[in-house]
Design a protein around this motif. Structure first.
Motif, mmCIF file in Angstrom:
data_model
loop_
_atom_site.group_PDB
_atom_site.id
_atom_site.type_symbol
_atom_site.label_atom_id
_atom_site.label_comp_id
_atom_site.label_asym_id
_atom_site.label_seq_id
_atom_site.Cartn_x
_atom_site.Cartn_y
_atom_site.Cartn_z
ATOM 1 N N GLU A 33 8.968 -79.202 -67.930
ATOM 2 C CA GLU A 33 7.713 -79.262 -68.419
ATOM 3 C C GLU A 33 7.771 -77.901 -69.130
ATOM 4 N N TYR A 34 7.418 -77.787 -70.277
ATOM 5 C CA TYR A 34 7.355 -76.574 -71.292
ATOM 6 C C TYR A 34 5.861 -76.118 -71.191
ATOM 7 N N ILE A 35 5.315 -74.798 -70.971
ATOM 8 C CA ILE A 35 4.151 -74.158 -70.988
ATOM 9 C C ILE A 35 4.319 -73.021 -71.810
ATOM 10 N N LYS A 36 3.357 -72.867 -72.742
ATOM 11 C CA LYS A 36 3.234 -71.746 -73.584
ATOM 12 C C LYS A 36 2.106 -70.803 -73.242
ATOM 13 N N VAL A 37 2.388 -69.629 -72.750
ATOM 14 C CA VAL A 37 1.465 -68.727 -72.374
ATOM 15 C C VAL A 37 1.141 -67.845 -73.308
ATOM 16 N N THR A 38 0.095 -67.977 -73.708
ATOM 17 C CA THR A 38 -0.309 -66.789 -74.934
ATOM 18 C C THR A 38 -1.691 -65.808 -74.501
ATOM 19 N N ASN A 39 -2.150 -66.125 -73.403
ATOM 20 C CA ASN A 39 -3.394 -65.189 -73.045
ATOM 21 C C ASN A 39 -2.449 -63.990 -72.520
ATOM 22 N N GLN A 40 -3.152 -62.810 -73.161
ATOM 23 C CA GLN A 40 -2.621 -61.513 -72.886
ATOM 24 C C GLN A 40 -2.712 -61.208 -71.233
ATOM 25 N N GLY A 41 -3.725 -61.578 -70.612
ATOM 26 C CA GLY A 41 -4.013 -61.275 -69.139
ATOM 27 C C GLY A 41 -2.902 -61.997 -68.245
ATOM 28 N N ASP A 42 -2.638 -63.262 -68.657
ATOM 29 C CA ASP A 42 -1.591 -64.194 -67.915
ATOM 30 C C ASP A 42 -0.308 -63.677 -68.162
ATOM 31 N N ILE A 43 -0.194 -63.358 -69.593
ATOM 32 C CA ILE A 43 1.321 -62.500 -69.728
ATOM 33 C C ILE A 43 1.724 -61.176 -69.060
ATOM 34 N N LEU A 44 0.550 -60.611 -68.801
ATOM 35 C CA LEU A 44 0.724 -59.185 -68.053
ATOM 36 C C LEU A 44 0.942 -59.278 -66.631
ATOM 37 N N ALA A 45 0.487 -60.565 -66.063
ATOM 38 C CA ALA A 45 0.769 -60.931 -64.755
ATOM 39 C C ALA A 45 2.181 -61.004 -64.450
ATOM 40 N N TYR A 46 3.199 -61.070 -65.315
ATOM 41 C CA TYR A 46 4.510 -61.507 -65.034
ATOM 42 C C TYR A 46 5.144 -59.947 -65.052
ATOM 43 N N ASP A 47 4.578 -58.974 -65.419
ATOM 44 C CA ASP A 47 5.085 -57.727 -65.498
ATOM 45 C C ASP A 47 6.263 -57.347 -66.407
ATOM 46 N N ILE A 48 6.211 -57.923 -67.641
ATOM 47 C CA ILE A 48 6.960 -57.645 -68.486
ATOM 48 C C ILE A 48 6.441 -56.659 -69.488
ATOM 49 N N LEU A 49 7.521 -55.900 -70.317
ATOM 50 C CA LEU A 49 7.184 -55.146 -71.199
ATOM 51 C C LEU A 49 6.918 -55.509 -72.673
ATOM 52 N N SER A 50 7.864 -56.516 -73.028
ATOM 53 C CA SER A 50 7.603 -57.118 -74.367
ATOM 54 C C SER A 50 7.865 -58.413 -74.390
ATOM 55 N N THR A 51 7.522 -59.233 -75.342
ATOM 56 C CA THR A 51 7.437 -60.720 -75.587
ATOM 57 C C THR A 51 8.431 -60.989 -76.710
ATOM 58 N N PRO A 52 9.176 -62.062 -77.014
ATOM 59 C CA PRO A 52 8.747 -63.120 -76.137
ATOM 60 C C PRO A 52 9.558 -63.249 -74.879
ATOM 61 N N ALA A 53 9.059 -63.878 -73.992
ATOM 62 C CA ALA A 53 9.704 -63.917 -72.227
ATOM 63 C C ALA A 53 9.901 -65.357 -72.141
ATOM 64 N N LEU A 54 10.889 -65.436 -71.185
ATOM 65 C CA LEU A 54 11.287 -66.771 -70.797
ATOM 66 C C LEU A 54 11.161 -66.848 -69.068
ATOM 67 N N VAL A 55 10.465 -67.857 -68.422
ATOM 68 C CA VAL A 55 9.964 -67.736 -67.350
ATOM 69 C C VAL A 55 10.671 -69.095 -66.794
ATOM 70 N N ILE A 56 11.511 -69.132 -65.738
ATOM 71 C CA ILE A 56 11.938 -70.600 -65.451
ATOM 72 C C ILE A 56 11.698 -70.585 -63.922
ATOM 73 N N ASN A 57 10.872 -71.637 -63.639
ATOM 74 C CA ASN A 57 10.381 -71.799 -62.239
ATOM 75 C C ASN A 57 9.685 -70.477 -61.680
ATOM 76 N N GLU A 58 8.858 -69.876 -62.183
ATOM 77 C CA GLU A 58 8.127 -68.781 -61.834
ATOM 78 C C GLU A 58 9.191 -67.522 -61.797
ATOM 79 N N LYS A 59 10.295 -67.434 -62.380
ATOM 80 C CA LYS A 59 11.010 -66.389 -62.423
ATOM 81 C C LYS A 59 11.434 -65.811 -63.974
ATOM 82 N N VAL A 60 10.849 -64.529 -64.126
ATOM 83 C CA VAL A 60 11.507 -64.160 -65.446
ATOM 84 C C VAL A 60 12.946 -64.127 -65.560
ATOM 85 N N VAL A 61 13.388 -64.718 -66.620
ATOM 86 C CA VAL A 61 14.752 -64.411 -66.811
ATOM 87 C C VAL A 61 15.289 -63.706 -68.082
#
Length: 80
Positions: A33-61
């Protein structure tokens, strides 16, 4: 079924990352299932410094770059 999230504003790099992820999953025969996360608040919840980012099964890879299809295939295999 695997969950793949693409984090970013929806820019060209985000679209390219999604295409690479879809191609890798299709080549490996993995349903996802592919989900595009564009909301800035939702993106910040993943504790990443830059985009684009890829998350597989809730793990930032990957963050801040577009990985190769081979890299994504390895991450998908590890996540199964």
């Amino acid at each position: 079924m695997m969950t793949i999230k693409i984090l970013g504003s929806g820019c060209a790099n985000c679209k390219k990352l999604e295409a690479v992820a879809r191609a890798a999953a299709e080549a490996a025969g993995i349903q996802a299932e592919y989900i595009k996360v564009t909301n800035q608040g939702d993106i910040l919840a993943y504790d990443i410094l830059s985009t684009p980012a890829l998350v597989i099964n809730e793990k930032v890879v990957s963050a801040g770059k577009i990985p190769t299809q081979a890299d994504v295939t390895q991450w998908l295999a590890a996540a199964q």
